[in-house]
Scaffold this active site. Sequence first.
Site, PDB file in Angstrom:
ATOM      1  NE  ARG A 127      -3.893  -2.083   1.994  1.00  0.00           N
ATOM      2  CZ  ARG A 127      -4.145  -3.221   2.427  1.00  0.00           C
ATOM      3  NH1 ARG A 127      -3.026  -3.448   3.143  1.00  0.00           N
ATOM      4  NH2 ARG A 127      -5.010  -4.283   2.443  1.00  0.00           N
ATOM      5  CE  LYS A 148      -0.893  12.358 -14.756  1.00  0.00           C
ATOM      6  NZ  LYS A 148      -1.320  13.336 -15.679  1.00  0.00           N
ATOM      7  CD  GLU A 190       6.196  15.554 -22.651  1.00  0.00           C
ATOM      8  OE1 GLU A 190       5.769  16.595 -22.155  1.00  0.00           O
ATOM      9  OE2 GLU A 190       5.620  14.624 -22.587  1.00  0.00           O
ATOM     10  CE  LYS A 232       4.686  17.137 -14.282  1.00  0.00           C
ATOM     11  NZ  LYS A 232       5.220  16.058 -14.903  1.00  0.00           N
ATOM     12  CD  GLU A 242      -4.316  15.538 -15.177  1.00  0.00           C
ATOM     13  OE1 GLU A 242      -4.912  15.257 -16.078  1.00  0.00           O
ATOM     14  OE2 GLU A 242      -3.082  15.071 -14.922  1.00  0.00           O
ATOM     15  NE  ARG A 246       0.410  16.481 -12.469  1.00  0.00           N
ATOM     16  CZ  ARG A 246       1.027  15.756 -11.428  1.00  0.00           C
ATOM     17  NH1 ARG A 246       0.858  15.878 -10.362  1.00  0.00           N
ATOM     18  NH2 ARG A 246       1.734  15.056 -12.015  1.00  0.00           N
ATOM     19  CG  ASN A 250      -2.795  15.971 -19.562  1.00  0.00           C
ATOM     20  OD1 ASN A 250      -1.714  15.216 -19.404  1.00  0.00           O
ATOM     21  ND2 ASN A 250      -3.746  16.189 -18.730  1.00  0.00           N
ATOM     22  CG  HIS A 253       0.217  14.889 -23.222  1.00  0.00           C
ATOM     23  ND1 HIS A 253       0.944  15.708 -23.577  1.00  0.00           N
ATOM     24  CD2 HIS A 253       1.178  13.768 -22.406  1.00  0.00           C
ATOM     25  CE1 HIS A 253       2.256  15.620 -22.957  1.00  0.00           C
ATOM     26  NE2 HIS A 253       2.310  14.595 -22.341  1.00  0.00           N
ATOM     27  CG  HIS A 257      -1.208   9.884 -24.444  1.00  0.00           C
ATOM     28  ND1 HIS A 257      -1.835  10.160 -22.987  1.00  0.00           N
ATOM     29  CD2 HIS A 257      -0.079  10.006 -24.149  1.00  0.00           C
ATOM     30  CE1 HIS A 257      -0.876  10.413 -22.064  1.00  0.00           C
ATOM     31  NE2 HIS A 257       0.223  10.259 -22.746  1.00  0.00           N
ATOM     32  CG  HIS A 270       5.725  10.468 -24.651  1.00  0.00           C
ATOM     33  ND1 HIS A 270       4.208  10.136 -24.565  1.00  0.00           N
ATOM     34  CD2 HIS A 270       5.902  11.404 -23.655  1.00  0.00           C
ATOM     35  CE1 HIS A 270       3.779  11.054 -23.610  1.00  0.00           C
ATOM     36  NE2 HIS A 270       4.674  12.169 -23.309  1.00  0.00           N
TER      37      HIS A 270
END
Length: 368
Positions: A127, A148, A190, A232, A242, A246, A250, A253, A257, A270
């Site tokens: 956990r 993330k 990026e 960032k 997010e 935030r 993206n 993206h 993606h 990417h």
Amino acid sequence: MAGGTRELIVDLGERSYPIRIGAGLIAELGRMLTERKFPVKSPILLVTDSSVERLYAPGAEESLRASGFTVARAVVPSGEASKSLEMLDVLVEKALQAGLDRKSTVIALGGGVVGDLAGFAAASYMRGVKFVQIPTTILAHDSSVGGKVAVNHRLAKNIIGAFHQPEFVLFDLDTLASLPDREVRAGLSEVIKHGLIWNADFVAWCEENAERLLALDADALGYALYEGCRVKSIVVSRDERENDLRAILNLGHTIGHALEAVAGYGELLHGEAIAIGMVGAARLAGRFGYSAEIERTTERIFRKFGLPVRIPDHLATDRIMSAMLHDKKFSEGDMVFVVPTAIGSVEIRRDVPSAWVTDIVNGLREGN
């Protein structure tokens, strides 16, 4: 590479952590863990990939063991395919075999794939255990900051994940010297993105210093990575999970993606897919009445860095649109896009007609 060490803080209150950027930092890894009072008696799992292992894993382990830590090494295949539930199972088994306990630490030594996979393993093992990011690619300056972590599903990228902040991020510039030219270019995509969403002056600086950045000039690269991480960290500090702000990170993206998913996580890197996506977002800005200069500048800078700005013709539009339907950046069935309003400024639009997106995808074909 030479150059002084730069440091900044991701401000999350009691969970704040530093990002250090400089040369020769892997050799200081053990000392940093000791300074931050990591428990010596709890084993550490060092996760890396088959490309990075021989280059930097021995040095990292030597530094840790010199400070009294016990280290087990887990090596995954290089490439996006390793961000999978199958590889997560491999890491959990390795952690159990090595005797990791609740006070143990998982260290990610590699690019964004290793960071995301190892981070998700750290988030889910018992956990949640401590986690350290040591990115070895330019691209990972983005993914290593902000917590993330995720693995892919065959239908969607990063769809199985969590928020799990690292204890610190260590960016050793010496590791970037071994990067292939294509990965350097993809990583800088990026870096430029952070300027496009936040700082027009930085976009201009990147364009002016393209040759220095592509040549991995230490001072230029150190500054660029610092600025990218700074943007960032500001955004993450204001919106860790997010909920609102935030999401601006993206930019590019949603299309990017989808291109990665349709291409099978391998044909396009990417950063390459995101560059195409950012050009698409710039075209979308024109549909909302913003200046055509946004698209011209966006496409020009990515061409200058040798990045793709068109979609390969064999990637079918209907498959790309279908992949977007599985993307997390949708809300109650409406298409959600980060749209530039100017160079250095963006907004989140939740009212994007799918017909516009279809037209833009078709217009971004290599033949157009």
